[in-house]
Write an enzyme that holds these catalytic residues in place. Structure first.
Site, PDB file in Angstrom:
ATOM      1  N   ASP A  71       0.833  -1.207   0.000  1.00  0.00           N
ATOM      2  CA  ASP A  71       0.000   0.000   0.000  1.00  0.00           C
ATOM      3  C   ASP A  71       0.865   1.254   0.000  1.00  0.00           C
ATOM      4  O   ASP A  71       1.947   1.264   0.589  1.00  0.00           O
ATOM      5  CB  ASP A  71      -0.910  -0.027   1.236  1.00  0.00           C
ATOM      6  N   HIS A 110       2.741   3.520  -9.064  1.00  0.00           N
ATOM      7  CA  HIS A 110       2.657   2.073  -9.296  1.00  0.00           C
ATOM      8  C   HIS A 110       3.927   1.566  -9.994  1.00  0.00           C
ATOM      9  O   HIS A 110       4.407   0.478  -9.693  1.00  0.00           O
ATOM     10  CB  HIS A 110       1.415   1.727 -10.122  1.00  0.00           C
ATOM     11  N   LEU A 148      11.660 -20.269  -4.613  1.00  0.00           N
ATOM     12  CA  LEU A 148      10.612 -19.368  -4.123  1.00  0.00           C
ATOM     13  C   LEU A 148       9.389 -19.499  -5.008  1.00  0.00           C
ATOM     14  O   LEU A 148       9.513 -19.543  -6.225  1.00  0.00           O
ATOM     15  CB  LEU A 148      11.119 -17.909  -4.191  1.00  0.00           C
TER      16      LEU A 148
HETATM   17  C1  FPP Z   1      -1.942   0.168  -3.319  1.00  0.00           C
HETATM   18  O1  FPP Z   1      -1.497   1.500  -3.272  1.00  0.00           O
HETATM   19  C2  FPP Z   1      -1.340  -0.492  -4.445  1.00  0.00           C
HETATM   20  C3  FPP Z   1      -2.019  -0.996  -5.512  1.00  0.00           C
HETATM   21  C4  FPP Z   1      -3.499  -0.942  -5.637  1.00  0.00           C
HETATM   22  C5  FPP Z   1      -1.291  -1.615  -6.633  1.00  0.00           C
HETATM   23  C6  FPP Z   1      -0.131  -2.504  -6.248  1.00  0.00           C
HETATM   24  C7  FPP Z   1       0.788  -2.581  -7.395  1.00  0.00           C
HETATM   25  C8  FPP Z   1       2.131  -2.495  -7.315  1.00  0.00           C
HETATM   26  C9  FPP Z   1       2.873  -2.450  -6.053  1.00  0.00           C
HETATM   27  C10 FPP Z   1       2.984  -2.383  -8.503  1.00  0.00           C
HETATM   28  C11 FPP Z   1       2.870  -3.419  -9.519  1.00  0.00           C
HETATM   29  C12 FPP Z   1       3.331  -4.748  -9.106  1.00  0.00           C
HETATM   30  C13 FPP Z   1       3.900  -5.613  -9.959  1.00  0.00           C
HETATM   31  C14 FPP Z   1       4.185  -6.991  -9.550  1.00  0.00           C
HETATM   32  C15 FPP Z   1       4.266  -5.211 -11.317  1.00  0.00           C
HETATM   33  P1  FPP Z   1      -2.547   2.689  -3.445  1.00  0.00           P
HETATM   34  O2  FPP Z   1      -2.631   3.012  -4.891  1.00  0.00           O
HETATM   35  O3  FPP Z   1      -3.840   2.319  -2.801  1.00  0.00           O
HETATM   36  O4  FPP Z   1      -1.813   3.808  -2.655  1.00  0.00           O
HETATM   37  P2  FPP Z   1      -2.493   4.967  -1.771  1.00  0.00           P
HETATM   38  O5  FPP Z   1      -3.160   4.275  -0.611  1.00  0.00           O
HETATM   39  O6  FPP Z   1      -1.318   5.764  -1.359  1.00  0.00           O
HETATM   40  O7  FPP Z   1      -3.432   5.702  -2.674  1.00  0.00           O
END
Ligand code: FPP
Length: 229
Positions: A25, A42, A136
């Protein structure tokens, strides 16, 4: 990252190494703090994934499940959801060979019927390319909802069989970004998971943070409902 621990867990899968699950997150806030659009956060998050995956086996982790997109995240603006889909496809297209070389077996978990066909193809290919990986297991949860999975498994299991056989117990659940909630992630598998939270935003997370989480986990007394010895 060097391991500085001895295995103490009494969980059934301890001998095989730890199952660590991560709610990644904070990408959006990471981008906002830099005046960047959310997809830039992202992309930075994807870079952090690479370092964490490389470090995991040396920390005694044999299964790593990363929450990349929840089914509820589909309610976000379509542009953000499709940017994430493209990012997953790019990551898998780029990293599959390297994952196979590192002995990483890749699996996607979650629904596939709402994913673009092009992403499904890249997922299938990555699963095939990495099928022999034994160091893994990297599981990427995309369009994932624990409640949905539980409902489907129960509905599909023949009577008298365990709908959850083969679902790996989570030893340690990590959530970054300062919130302390499960967000419909691995609800069955986390029955006895140890929880570890950090305020650090996912793109800033390093293998040292994961090592700190695992070291903290190693100090905990897991009793699984029993009385201490
Ligand atoms: C949450 O942060 C994150 C996501 C919804 C997307 C997770 C994706 C990644 C970490 C990158 C891609 C991964 C791979 C394997 C290529 P948020 O957007 O909710 O953040 P915020 O709470 O700060 O708005």
């Amino acid at each position: 990252v060097s391991p500085d621990f001895t295995v103490q867990s009494t969980s059934p899968n301890a001998a095989a190494g730890l199952h660590v699950a991560v709610i990644m997150d904070g990408n959006g806030r990471w981008a906002a703090r830099r005046g960047l659009p959310r997809p830039a956060g992202h992309r930075a998050g994807a870079r952090a994934v690479r370092a964490i995956v490389e470090a995991a086996p040396s920390l005694g982790i044999s299964t790593l499940t990363l929450y990349a997109l929840s089914s509820d995240n589909f309610q976000r603006p379509a542009a953000e959801v499709s940017a994430l889909m493209r990012l997953f496809a790019e990551y898998l297209g780029r990293e599959s060979d390297a994952l196979a070389e590192q002995g990483v077996r890749f699996r996607a978990v979650g629904r596939r019927d709402r994913l673009p066909a092009s992403l499904c193809r890249v997922i299938d290919r990555a699963e095939q390319t990495t099928a022999a990986g034994a160091r893994l297991t990297l599981r990427l949860a995309v369009d994932y909802s624990a409640r949905d999975e539980i409902r489907r498994a129960v509905a599909a299991a023949p009577s008298g069989t365990d709908p959850f056989a083969g679902w790996p117990d989570v030893d340690l659940l990590v959530r970054t970004g300062g919130e302390q909630r499960l967000s419909d992630f691995l609800l069955w598998e986390c029955a006895y998971a140890e929880l570890w939270f950090t305020d650090r935003l996912w793109p800033d997370v390093t293998p040292q943070d994961l090592a700190a989480a695992v070291a903290d986990f190693r100090r905990r007394d897991r009793r699984f409902g029993r009385i201490p010895a």
